[in-house]
Design a protein around this motif. Sequence first.
Motif, PDB file in Angstrom:
ATOM      1  N   TYR A   9       0.820  -1.315   0.058  1.00  6.75           N
ATOM      2  CA  TYR A   9      -0.125   0.004   0.036  1.00  6.75           C
ATOM      3  C   TYR A   9       0.954   1.297   0.030  1.00  6.75           C
ATOM      4  CZ  TYR A   9      -3.456  -3.165   1.705  1.00  6.75           C
ATOM      5  OH  TYR A   9      -4.162  -4.316   1.799  1.00  6.75           O
ATOM      6  N   VAL A  10       0.485   2.341  -0.634  1.00  7.82           N
ATOM      7  CA  VAL A  10       1.079   3.797  -0.816  1.00  7.82           C
ATOM      8  C   VAL A  10      -0.178   4.602  -0.351  1.00  7.82           C
ATOM      9  CG1 VAL A  10       0.872   3.840  -3.135  1.00  7.82           C
ATOM     10  CG2 VAL A  10       2.259   5.446  -1.817  1.00  7.82           C
ATOM     11  N   LEU A 316       4.735   5.021  -6.061  1.00  5.97           N
ATOM     12  CA  LEU A 316       3.496   5.009  -6.826  1.00  5.97           C
ATOM     13  C   LEU A 316       3.847   3.954  -7.990  1.00  5.97           C
ATOM     14  CD1 LEU A 316       2.543   8.832  -6.690  1.00  5.97           C
ATOM     15  CD2 LEU A 316       1.299   7.046  -5.725  1.00  5.97           C
ATOM     16  N   LEU A 322      -3.127   2.177  -4.015  1.00  7.67           N
ATOM     17  CA  LEU A 322      -3.011   3.333  -3.694  1.00  7.67           C
ATOM     18  C   LEU A 322      -4.110   3.883  -2.811  1.00  7.67           C
ATOM     19  CD1 LEU A 322      -2.164   6.436  -3.734  1.00  7.67           C
ATOM     20  CD2 LEU A 322      -3.508   6.564  -5.999  1.00  7.67           C
ATOM     21  N   TYR A 324      -6.168   6.939  -0.951  1.00  8.65           N
ATOM     22  CA  TYR A 324      -6.592   8.429  -0.377  1.00  8.65           C
ATOM     23  C   TYR A 324      -7.275   8.136   0.984  1.00  8.65           C
ATOM     24  CZ  TYR A 324      -6.074   8.950  -5.371  1.00  8.65           C
ATOM     25  OH  TYR A 324      -5.757   9.031  -6.911  1.00  8.65           O
ATOM     26  N   ILE A 346       0.331   8.695 -10.869  1.00  8.13           N
ATOM     27  CA  ILE A 346      -0.762   7.734 -10.647  1.00  8.13           C
ATOM     28  C   ILE A 346      -1.403   7.345 -11.714  1.00  8.13           C
ATOM     29  CG2 ILE A 346      -2.972   7.877  -9.648  1.00  8.13           C
ATOM     30  CD1 ILE A 346      -1.972   9.776  -7.408  1.00  8.13           C
ATOM     31  N   LEU A 352      -0.031  -0.093 -10.041  1.00  7.00           N
ATOM     32  CA  LEU A 352      -1.143   0.313  -8.969  1.00  7.00           C
ATOM     33  C   LEU A 352      -2.545  -0.334  -9.563  1.00  7.00           C
ATOM     34  CD1 LEU A 352      -0.736   4.127  -8.385  1.00  7.00           C
ATOM     35  CD2 LEU A 352      -0.356   2.181  -6.590  1.00  7.00           C
ATOM     36  N   LYS A 355      -7.040   1.967  -6.843  1.00  5.92           N
ATOM     37  CA  LYS A 355      -6.829   3.337  -6.203  1.00  5.92           C
ATOM     38  C   LYS A 355      -8.096   3.660  -5.528  1.00  5.92           C
ATOM     39  CE  LYS A 355      -4.363   3.961 -10.623  1.00  5.92           C
ATOM     40  NZ  LYS A 355      -4.297   4.637 -11.994  1.00  5.92           N
TER      41      LYS A 355
END
Length: 528
Positions: A9-10, A316, A322, A324, A346, A352, A355
Amino acid sequence: MNLSKPSSYVVFSGGSACNHILDGFHKTAANDVTYLLSISDDGGSSSELLRVLGGPSVGDLRSRLIRLMDALDENSTKEMRAIKDLLSYRLPIDKNHQRVRDEWALIVEGRHSLWNDISIEKREAIRGFLTLFDFEILKRAHKRFNFCNGSIGNFFLTGARLFTGSLEAAIFLFASIIGITSVPTSVVPVINTNQTVTIAASLMNGETLVGQCEISHPSPKQPQRKNGASTPRRKRTNPIDAFSCFEDPFSTMSMTTMNDQQTTKMLNDDDNSNDNLFFSKQVDQKLDSPIDRIYYINEFGQEIYPVPNPKVVSHLSAKKTLVYSIGSLYTSLIPCLVLRGIGNAISQSQSLKHKVLLLNGTNDRETSDYTALDFINAITSALNESQRIDARRAFYQSCDDEEEEDDDDYIPEYSNSRTSSVTSTTINTPPSSYSMNSHLSTMAIGSMPGSPSHHYPPFPSNSFYPSPISAFITHMVYLDNSAIKVDVNAIEKLGIKCICMKGSTSDIGEPIYHETYFTETIEQIVNN
């Protein structure tokens, strides 16, 4: 046999909000989590550090590192608990300043009870950076640093940064002291700098708010407007004084015209020097107008376009998911997204697969009356702005390249030219967004005397096409008891899968994320 890579995970996140769901990430199958944090907070203890020493804000970084000690739960010894207590300790807020300074002296000298269970070698390692911090404060005694509510962890990080000259080195030292370097979990500042980072908000009514605290947590000392509206915009610096280091600090009354009694009162008023030191996160004053956009500014109030920490783009390009995070949309999340290169990183990432937007349970001062679609549009607009900045830079660079090619074949005829001589140095800087400050912009970036004025052609609209929303967000998680309106049909038409999870309730009755349900939800997403 499953040969797929484990989950990673980022996470774009802020401070305390994401701390609430931190365990949810680390109870999943993998501990490979990278937290990307902004460094623009100018409120509370951080504001006093910025006022006196400058540099990036370290409060959110310290908060996340301390919280990870609990989440990873690998060092629960008596000594590690004592180190956590020390680095998470705040000096009193309810005592007079002298008594607070006395307690700080006990800590920095190693005589405070907080040191009791910490070994001598670790005590002296930590104390070394605290004494360096104290030395830097003493060198600036005329600024009268206010230790009230000061975070010892912030003092340590600042001392380590000043000693090494590197923010990331300071983070490494802090992480090593608290013992969280043995796992693939990291805390990364979105901008790697030793300079102060400031954001501003442009409201739809044309008003500008400067600094994270003024946007989200205005000082209670500032006068309130009628009907619960936001605090008034601070007065802009007079252009005559914009570039002077001797600008009058007291607006209409300088120190030379004040009598001795007035001067003493001003210098002895601790609160006068920093209105951002004390604020309430529960402030519910509404902004006069919705926020149009967030951007970075320099010390002259001009818009700048910072380059992100290279590690951010690297993560990324390598992580699988990803996120938020929940938190302040415009002061925690979007400052990370508008940086150059982030939008492209992104949208173009090959690694990824998911997202995910975690929708807040409630709105705050920054997002009054927002729906889920408003959150999605704000994030998408910020990332498209990042891409647009990259496109503008590429366009201006191409103009320079073409000019250089023309210059190779050009022989100036000085007898017929109005510009008989120019320097060969051209400042390669795009025009400022503040068109009315174009001349001041040239001064602020330090143009050399005699250098030619570089007239760039206007940026053509067909040089940039915004990316679709689905390029940035593939899933949205929201609570079943959310106070924010969610139009599932409209959102899914945008290519975003909506996932409803069971929410919990805070002590004050607000909908919040439950760690166990969050872990189940995030694993459901990454495993499908």
